[in-house]
Scaffold this motif. Structure first.
Motif, PDB file in Angstrom:
ATOM      1  N   PRO A   9       0.849  -1.199   0.000  1.00 51.72           N
ATOM      2  CA  PRO A   9       0.000   0.000   0.000  1.00 51.72           C
ATOM      3  C   PRO A   9       0.882   1.245   0.000  1.00 51.72           C
ATOM      4  N   TYR A  11       0.781   5.601  -0.086  1.00 59.03           N
ATOM      5  CA  TYR A  11       0.076   6.887  -0.116  1.00 59.03           C
ATOM      6  C   TYR A  11       1.133   7.975  -0.040  1.00 59.03           C
ATOM      7  N   GLU A  13       4.182   8.236  -1.543  1.00 54.27           N
ATOM      8  CA  GLU A  13       5.455   7.588  -1.227  1.00 54.27           C
ATOM      9  C   GLU A  13       6.425   7.675  -2.398  1.00 54.27           C
ATOM     10  N   ASP A  45      -2.979   4.460  -3.065  1.00 53.79           N
ATOM     11  CA  ASP A  45      -4.174   4.844  -2.318  1.00 53.79           C
ATOM     12  C   ASP A  45      -4.495   6.328  -2.553  1.00 53.79           C
ATOM     13  N   ASP A  98       7.769   2.047   2.990  1.00 56.65           N
ATOM     14  CA  ASP A  98       8.722   3.011   3.535  1.00 56.65           C
ATOM     15  C   ASP A  98       9.947   2.306   4.127  1.00 56.65           C
ATOM     16  N   GLN A 100      10.066   0.280   6.475  1.00 56.40           N
ATOM     17  CA  GLN A 100       9.964  -0.036   7.904  1.00 56.40           C
ATOM     18  C   GLN A 100       9.694  -1.524   8.083  1.00 56.40           C
ATOM     19  N   ARG A 202      11.564   5.171   9.204  1.00 59.46           N
ATOM     20  CA  ARG A 202      11.109   5.372   7.849  1.00 59.46           C
ATOM     21  C   ARG A 202      12.256   5.813   6.938  1.00 59.46           C
ATOM     22  N   THR A 207       5.431   9.822   8.633  1.00 64.60           N
ATOM     23  CA  THR A 207       4.286   8.946   8.870  1.00 64.60           C
ATOM     24  C   THR A 207       2.969   9.671   8.607  1.00 64.60           C
ATOM     25  N   LYS A 208       1.947   8.912   8.176  1.00 67.06           N
ATOM     26  CA  LYS A 208       0.634   9.501   7.899  1.00 67.06           C
ATOM     27  C   LYS A 208      -0.226   9.533   9.154  1.00 67.06           C
TER      28      LYS A 208
HETATM   29  N1  UDP Z   1      -0.762   4.169   3.643  1.00 70.86           N
HETATM   30  C1  UDP Z   1      -1.797   4.008   2.743  1.00 70.86           C
HETATM   31  N2  UDP Z   1      -2.910   4.802   2.879  1.00 70.86           N
HETATM   32  C2  UDP Z   1      -3.037   5.734   3.868  1.00 70.86           C
HETATM   33  C3  UDP Z   1      -1.975   5.858   4.798  1.00 70.86           C
HETATM   34  C4  UDP Z   1      -0.856   5.066   4.662  1.00 70.86           C
HETATM   35  O1  UDP Z   1      -1.733   3.176   1.847  1.00 70.86           O
HETATM   36  O2  UDP Z   1      -4.060   6.404   3.930  1.00 70.86           O
HETATM   37  C5  UDP Z   1       0.456   3.320   3.508  1.00 70.86           C
HETATM   38  C6  UDP Z   1       1.764   4.101   3.519  1.00 70.86           C
HETATM   39  O3  UDP Z   1       2.110   4.536   2.231  1.00 70.86           O
HETATM   40  C7  UDP Z   1       2.746   3.078   4.053  1.00 70.86           C
HETATM   41  C8  UDP Z   1       1.888   2.261   5.005  1.00 70.86           C
HETATM   42  O4  UDP Z   1       0.533   2.484   4.621  1.00 70.86           O
HETATM   43  O5  UDP Z   1       3.271   2.237   3.044  1.00 70.86           O
HETATM   44  C9  UDP Z   1       2.114   2.619   6.453  1.00 70.86           C
HETATM   45  O6  UDP Z   1       1.946   4.005   6.641  1.00 70.86           O
HETATM   46  P1  UDP Z   1       2.885   4.834   7.620  1.00 70.86           P
HETATM   47  O7  UDP Z   1       4.317   4.519   7.342  1.00 70.86           O
HETATM   48  O8  UDP Z   1       2.472   6.263   7.508  1.00 70.86           O
HETATM   49  O9  UDP Z   1       2.455   4.264   9.038  1.00 70.86           O
HETATM   50  P2  UDP Z   1       3.445   3.801  10.227  1.00 70.86           P
HETATM   51  O10 UDP Z   1       4.508   2.944   9.614  1.00 70.86           O
HETATM   52  O11 UDP Z   1       3.976   5.059  10.801  1.00 70.86           O
HETATM   53  O12 UDP Z   1       2.562   3.038  11.151  1.00 70.86           O
END
Ligand code: UDP
Ligand code: MG
Length: 309
Positions: A9, A11, A13, A45, A98, A100, A202, A207-208
């Motif tokens: 997924p 968003y 990126e 997304d 990302d 992670q 990351r 982060t989103k």
């Molecule tokens: N993502 C997505 N749609 C959204 C928000 C995030 O597809 O509305 C994806 C984002 O691109 C990433 C993954 O979900 O690949 C995790 O997002 P993020 O790194 O922001 O979250 P964290 O790792 O901080 O929990």
């Protein structure tokens, strides 16, 4: 030849698409050794930057790369669901782009599926690098939900996991609109191997998730996998009825003995405020469930596809 589908997924990126692809392709010799073919499904997304263009550039060079692009941002839950619907693999993996979720863990995860496990899921061993307040709330959330929900939600569990076909089909059979994957993955059951790894920062971008975003996600999780707040509302209501009943008796007796009806005025105001506060709280709890039910009943699609390659 077995097929391994990887769902990514994305968003906004843009900068991560290529580095992720390069890191993922370091597994090439592992694929060859195990007689695996691969497909890489990027789910865009509704990104507003150059994410889709970056993915299309990859598609031009590698026929195993595919993309599913949403008409707007539907959220990661919808992106994972869409990716799983598109994946044809005997094994399906979900990974963030990302970096992670290190693609280098893939051979280890695959190894567990050969040993009788149906799903190999990753879990952060530490919350290093996270704001302390956020960690504290996260721990409270996991304590709360695990106490009141029959579905176990593992603390620190990530969406990064490798699953057998059977598990994916089970997950797809849950078509609810309010998707809380951490709960759904666990609800379907099967034999799960947990793999711990250290939190990785990351690669690019940020982060989103804002604090309030996470808070409302936690609320969604509680509402989706527990009806404890509704029970709590009923119990609270019952307790306050008992209390009110005791107060009535107390007031009547006091009136008969001392004959002073006004001395209790301040305490009366306190009680009214308290009871109406509790009523609002309970109504709010009911409202949360009503809102979710309303959304389910409308039966809207979980996502809308604009483009598919
Ligand atoms: N993502 C997505 N749609 C959204 C928000 C995030 O597809 O509305 C994806 C984002 O691109 C990433 C993954 O979900 O690949 C995790 O997002 P993020 O790194 O922001 O979250 P964290 O790792 O901080 O929990
Ligand atoms: Mg991330």
């Amino acid at each position: 030849m077995a097929l391994l589908s990887t769902i990514v997924p994305c968003y906004n990126e843009e900068e991560n698409i290529l580095p992720y692809y390069e890191e993922f392709m370091k597994n090439r010799s592992f694929f060859e050794k195990n007689g695996l073919s691969y497909e890489l499904i990027y789910v865009d997304d509704g990104s507003k930057d150059g994410t889709l263009q970056a993915i299309k550039k990859l598609i031009a060079t590698d026929p195993n790369v595919h993309v599913l692009s949403f008409s707007r941002n539907f959220g990661k839950e919808a992106a994972m669901y869409a990716g799983m619907q598109m994946a044809r693999g005997d094994y399906v993996c979900i990974m963030d782009c990302d970096l992670q979720d290190p693609p280098s863990l893939l051979p280890e995860l695959y190894g567990y599926l050969q040993q009788d496990y149906d799903m190999a899921a990753t879990r952060r061993a530490t919350r290093k690098g996270e704001p302390p307040l956020r960690s504290w709330f996260a721990h409270r959330f996991y304590n709360l939900i695990n106490k009141y929900s029959e579905t176990e939600i593992v603390d620190g569990a990530r969406d990064y996991r490798l699953m057998k076909r059977q598990v994916v089909d089970a997950i797809l059979s849950l078509t609810e609109y309010n998707r809380f994957s951490k709960g759904i993955f666990s609800w379907v059951g099967f034999r799960v191997k947990w793999v711990d790894y250290d939190n990785v920062e990351r690669a690019h971008g940020k982060t989103k998730w804002s604090f309030w975003g996470l808070f409302s996600y936690a609320m969604d999780g509680i509402v989706a996998f527990s009806s404890a707040p509704l029970k709590a509302a009923s119990i609270l209501g019952f307790l306050f009825c008992l209390l009110a009943f005791a107060m009535i008796i107390f007031t009547i007796v006091r009136r008969l003995i001392f004959g002073d009806p006004t001395s209790g005025w301040p305490s009366l105001v306190c009680i009214i405020l308290l009871v109406s506060g509790v009523q609002m709280l309970c109504l709010g709890a009911i409202g949360q469930y009503l809102e979710k039910t309303y959304l389910e009943v409308k039966n809207r699609p979980i996502y809308i596809i604009k483009e598919k390659i």
